[in-house]
Scaffold this active site. Structure first.
Site, mmCIF file in Angstrom:
data_model
loop_
_atom_site.group_PDB
_atom_site.id
_atom_site.type_symbol
_atom_site.label_atom_id
_atom_site.label_comp_id
_atom_site.label_asym_id
_atom_site.label_seq_id
_atom_site.Cartn_x
_atom_site.Cartn_y
_atom_site.Cartn_z
ATOM 1 N N LYS A 116 94.212 65.648 53.094
ATOM 2 C CA LYS A 116 93.995 65.457 54.531
ATOM 3 C C LYS A 116 94.548 66.661 55.285
ATOM 4 C CE LYS A 116 95.958 63.764 58.079
ATOM 5 N NZ LYS A 116 95.433 64.702 59.076
ATOM 6 N N GLY B 140 105.024 69.079 56.684
ATOM 7 C CA GLY B 140 104.923 68.879 58.132
ATOM 8 C C GLY B 140 106.290 68.666 58.724
ATOM 9 N N THR C 10 109.778 67.026 60.061
ATOM 10 C CA THR C 10 110.751 66.133 59.429
ATOM 11 C C THR C 10 110.542 64.685 59.881
ATOM 12 O OG1 THR C 10 112.337 67.905 59.065
ATOM 13 C CG2 THR C 10 113.241 65.678 59.202
ATOM 14 N N GLY D 211 107.747 63.211 58.037
ATOM 15 C CA GLY D 211 108.166 62.985 56.651
ATOM 16 C C GLY D 211 108.936 61.681 56.519
ATOM 17 N N CYS E 155 107.568 77.529 58.702
ATOM 18 C CA CYS E 155 108.750 76.695 58.412
ATOM 19 C C CYS E 155 109.912 77.540 57.924
ATOM 20 C CB CYS E 155 108.388 75.641 57.376
ATOM 21 S SG CYS E 155 107.686 76.352 55.903
ATOM 22 N N GLU F 222 113.919 73.055 65.838
ATOM 23 C CA GLU F 222 112.846 73.922 65.356
ATOM 24 C C GLU F 222 111.850 74.156 66.497
ATOM 25 O OE1 GLU F 222 109.985 72.293 62.541
ATOM 26 O OE2 GLU F 222 110.131 74.128 61.371
HETATM 27 P P1 NAD Z 1 102.959 67.163 61.552
HETATM 28 O O1 NAD Z 1 104.072 66.445 60.836
HETATM 29 O O2 NAD Z 1 102.677 66.788 62.944
HETATM 30 O O3 NAD Z 1 101.576 66.976 60.772
HETATM 31 C C1 NAD Z 1 101.421 67.355 59.416
HETATM 32 C C2 NAD Z 1 100.305 66.528 58.812
HETATM 33 O O4 NAD Z 1 100.706 65.158 58.800
HETATM 34 C C3 NAD Z 1 98.989 66.572 59.584
HETATM 35 O O5 NAD Z 1 97.916 66.535 58.666
HETATM 36 C C4 NAD Z 1 99.052 65.303 60.401
HETATM 37 O O6 NAD Z 1 97.773 64.833 60.767
HETATM 38 C C5 NAD Z 1 99.727 64.345 59.443
HETATM 39 N N1 NAD Z 1 100.426 63.212 60.049
HETATM 40 C C6 NAD Z 1 100.926 63.104 61.299
HETATM 41 N N2 NAD Z 1 101.487 61.884 61.485
HETATM 42 C C7 NAD Z 1 101.351 61.216 60.311
HETATM 43 C C8 NAD Z 1 101.736 59.919 59.853
HETATM 44 N N3 NAD Z 1 102.371 59.051 60.641
HETATM 45 N N4 NAD Z 1 101.454 59.574 58.575
HETATM 46 C C9 NAD Z 1 100.833 60.427 57.760
HETATM 47 N N5 NAD Z 1 100.419 61.668 58.131
HETATM 48 C C10 NAD Z 1 100.685 62.068 59.391
HETATM 49 O O7 NAD Z 1 103.300 68.708 61.399
HETATM 50 P P2 NAD Z 1 102.500 69.936 62.036
HETATM 51 O O8 NAD Z 1 102.818 69.966 63.485
HETATM 52 O O9 NAD Z 1 101.085 69.876 61.579
HETATM 53 O O10 NAD Z 1 103.194 71.149 61.291
HETATM 54 C C11 NAD Z 1 104.363 71.751 61.722
HETATM 55 C C12 NAD Z 1 105.568 71.278 60.936
HETATM 56 O O11 NAD Z 1 105.371 71.512 59.554
HETATM 57 C C13 NAD Z 1 106.844 72.020 61.264
HETATM 58 O O12 NAD Z 1 107.910 71.116 61.395
HETATM 59 C C14 NAD Z 1 107.065 72.914 60.060
HETATM 60 O O13 NAD Z 1 108.378 73.317 59.828
HETATM 61 C C15 NAD Z 1 106.537 72.081 58.977
HETATM 62 N N6 NAD Z 1 106.185 72.899 57.829
HETATM 63 C C16 NAD Z 1 106.978 72.836 56.699
HETATM 64 C C17 NAD Z 1 106.687 73.630 55.605
HETATM 65 C C18 NAD Z 1 107.526 73.575 54.354
HETATM 66 O O14 NAD Z 1 107.035 73.987 53.313
HETATM 67 N N7 NAD Z 1 108.744 73.074 54.401
HETATM 68 C C19 NAD Z 1 105.593 74.490 55.644
HETATM 69 C C20 NAD Z 1 104.818 74.541 56.799
HETATM 70 C C21 NAD Z 1 105.116 73.722 57.877
#
Ligand code: NAD
Length: 490
Positions: A183, A236, A238, A241, A292, A393
């Protein structure tokens, strides 16, 4: 003479890939994908939900139980190699798509798609090197282990490196013999849909790789909770997560999480300050700071603080912000106008907290930047570790500079956030470098450079930056389970 309004270029409607077919959402709904470079709608994409996730789970389970079971590990590797070659053949097409969709410079997008092909090549080679063990147990029989796939796995990725972060999951998942539902983030679903077609062309059976597009709160949440999915891999925020972990508890899904960061760049007075200042702007401003691993906190020994700030601010002013299509551009737009608003808010908060802007600080004024979601790389000094801009962040091109007096204080400041993803130490003193590397609580750390990611080495977070490791052979632990077999030889 009559003048006619120009016909807008047709906006394509793109369906999901489930069971090897392009399918619309069960609801029939779509959502708009907007380019942050022009503000124009560039595609309409199927708005998948729980019903579509359920269809994808059925397709993935049926693929898992079907022909895929009869494939040797070598055949899986050969197909991954063909997949990698097809990605390379379509590198320019995929890079253009990502650059337009996300606003990242074309040069960065090309690098990223090349990295995706490298990742697939790595897993192509790894597929037939998954081995078990023989174990000398204390009974007289024969004991060995089998390393087996989990089954259907859910892969949920963000928008900052859309295809690369997907590849870190797809590669080991398929090499280990799972079937997958990917997804992508709603901002950036285009390359995932295209790559699912290339996977079919490479020869993966239908249903081995499915792509469900749709909002996180519905499609993503349905993947996290679905009882037919044995593992969820997520990158994504924290907070997301944490939600996924809770939802995954329902069927005790295996969970790996790559989450947020606020990584330190620790500079001791004996470091090569010129090299630090020349290279480090890219460690936080690349990808418009949407990284990230961004080294968003410079923690610098007080005796060289002013010199470091001066050199870093001068190097920042030279970073080329501009049209992503321009080959010389180093930083394009943010992913969206909304994300830019969040970052501008943080810049305002930083000023209110008493920090001082020494470079950037807003939207570039020139008319060339009026249309897209551009923002200036921004440097704050006069920052203390408890300020929000030093703790949270920002996920944009903003860096803070915090001084320290002793090695002990440097380590304390480096560890003074809930995150522990990445970081760098700059010093010419090898003993101090090793002491500091060991004392900093993060999963990835580099010395005298800002490198975080290697296809062949483990990547992941300490503390609230995540659980599990991607890349390198450690990633296989996330996509396999071990069966112990004991045979009575009497
Ligand atoms: P996000 O958590 O908003 O979304 C990430 C994904 O999760 C998207 O596909 C989104 O549609 C989905 N999602 C959102 N809510 C959900 C839920 N309740 N259940 C299941 N899936 C859900 O993150 P973002 O804004 O897309 O990305 C930015 C974040 O990602 C930042 O915090 C960044 O640090 C982190 N990130 C971490 C790494 C790493 O490897 N540690 C790498 C890149 C980005």
């Amino acid at each position: 003479m009559t003048t006619e309004a120009p016909t807008p270029a047709a906006v394509p409607t793109l369906n999901m890939v489930i069971g090897g077919k392009r399918v619309a959402a069960a609801s029939g709904d779509t959502f708009d994908v907007v380019s942050p470079v022009t503000g124009a709608v560039i595609a309409r994409v199927a708005k998948g939900g729980a019903e579509d996730v359920d269809r994808a789970v059925k397709a993935a389970q049926s693929a898992f139980d079907g022909e895929w079971q009869t494939w040797s590990q070598t055949r899986r590797g050969q197909t991954l190699a063909r997949f990698a070659a097809l990605i390379r053949d379509h590198l320019e097409e995929l890079a253009r798509l990502e650059s337009k969709n996300m606003g990242k410079p074309i040069s960065s997008a090309r690098w990223e798609i090349g990295a995706v092909a490298n990742v697939m090549e790595y897993w192509a080679g790894a597929a037939n090197k998954l081995m078990g063990e023989t174990i000398p147990v204390s009974k007289p029989g024969f004991d060995f282990t089998l390393r087996e796939p989990i089954g259907v796995v859910g892969l949920i990725v963000p928008w900052n490196f859309p295809l690369m972060l997907a590849s870190w999951k797809m590669g080991p998942a398929l090499a280990a013999g799972n079937t997958a539902i990917l997804k992508p983030a709603s901002y950036t679903p285009l390359t995932a849909l295209r790559v699912a077609e290339l996977a079919l062309e490479a020869g993966f059976p239908p249903g081995v790789l499915n792509v469900v597009t749709g909002p996180g709160a519905t499609a993503g949440a349905a993947i996290a909770a679905h009882p037919g999915i044995g593992k969820v891999a997520f990158t994504g925020e924290t907070a997301t997560g944490q939600e996924i972990m809770r939802a995954a508890a329902g069927n005790i899904k295996k969970v790996s999480l790559e989450l947020g960061g606020k990584s330190p760049n620790v500079v001791f007075a004996d470091a090569d300050i010129e090299r630090f200042a020349a290279e480090s702007p890219y460690s936080v401003f690349d990808n418009c700071g949407q990284d990230c691993c961004a080294r968003a906190r410079i923690i610098v020994e007080r005796s060289v603080h002013d010199r470091v700030v001066e050199l870093f601010a001068a190097a920042t002013a030279k970073v080329k912000v501009g049209d992503p299509d321009d080959e010389a551009t180093e930083v394009g737009t943010m992913v969206s106008f909304r994300q830019r608003e969040t970052v501008l808010d943080y810049i305002r908060i930083g000023r209110e907290e008493g920090a001082r802007v020494v470079a950037g600080g807003g939207i570039p004024a020139e008319p060339a930047y009026a249309q897209g979601a551009y923002i200036q790389p921004t440097v704050f000094e006069n920052v203390t570790s408890r300020m929000r801009i030093a703790q949270e962040e920002v996920f944009g091109p903003v860096v803070v500079v915090i001084p320290f007096d002793t090695e002990e204080e440097a380590v304390r400041l480096a560890n003074d956030t809930p995150y522990g993803l990445s970081g760098s130490i700059w010093t010419r003193d090898i003993a101090r470098a090793i002491r500091t590397v060991k004392a900093v609580r993060s999963g990835v750390i580099s010395v005298n450079c800002n490198s975080s990611v290697h296809t062949e080495a483990p990547f992941g977070g300490y503390k609230m930056s995540g659980v599990g490791r991607e890349n390198g052979m450690h990633a296989l632990e996330q996509y396999t389970q071990i069966k112990n077999v004991y045979i009575d030889l009497s």
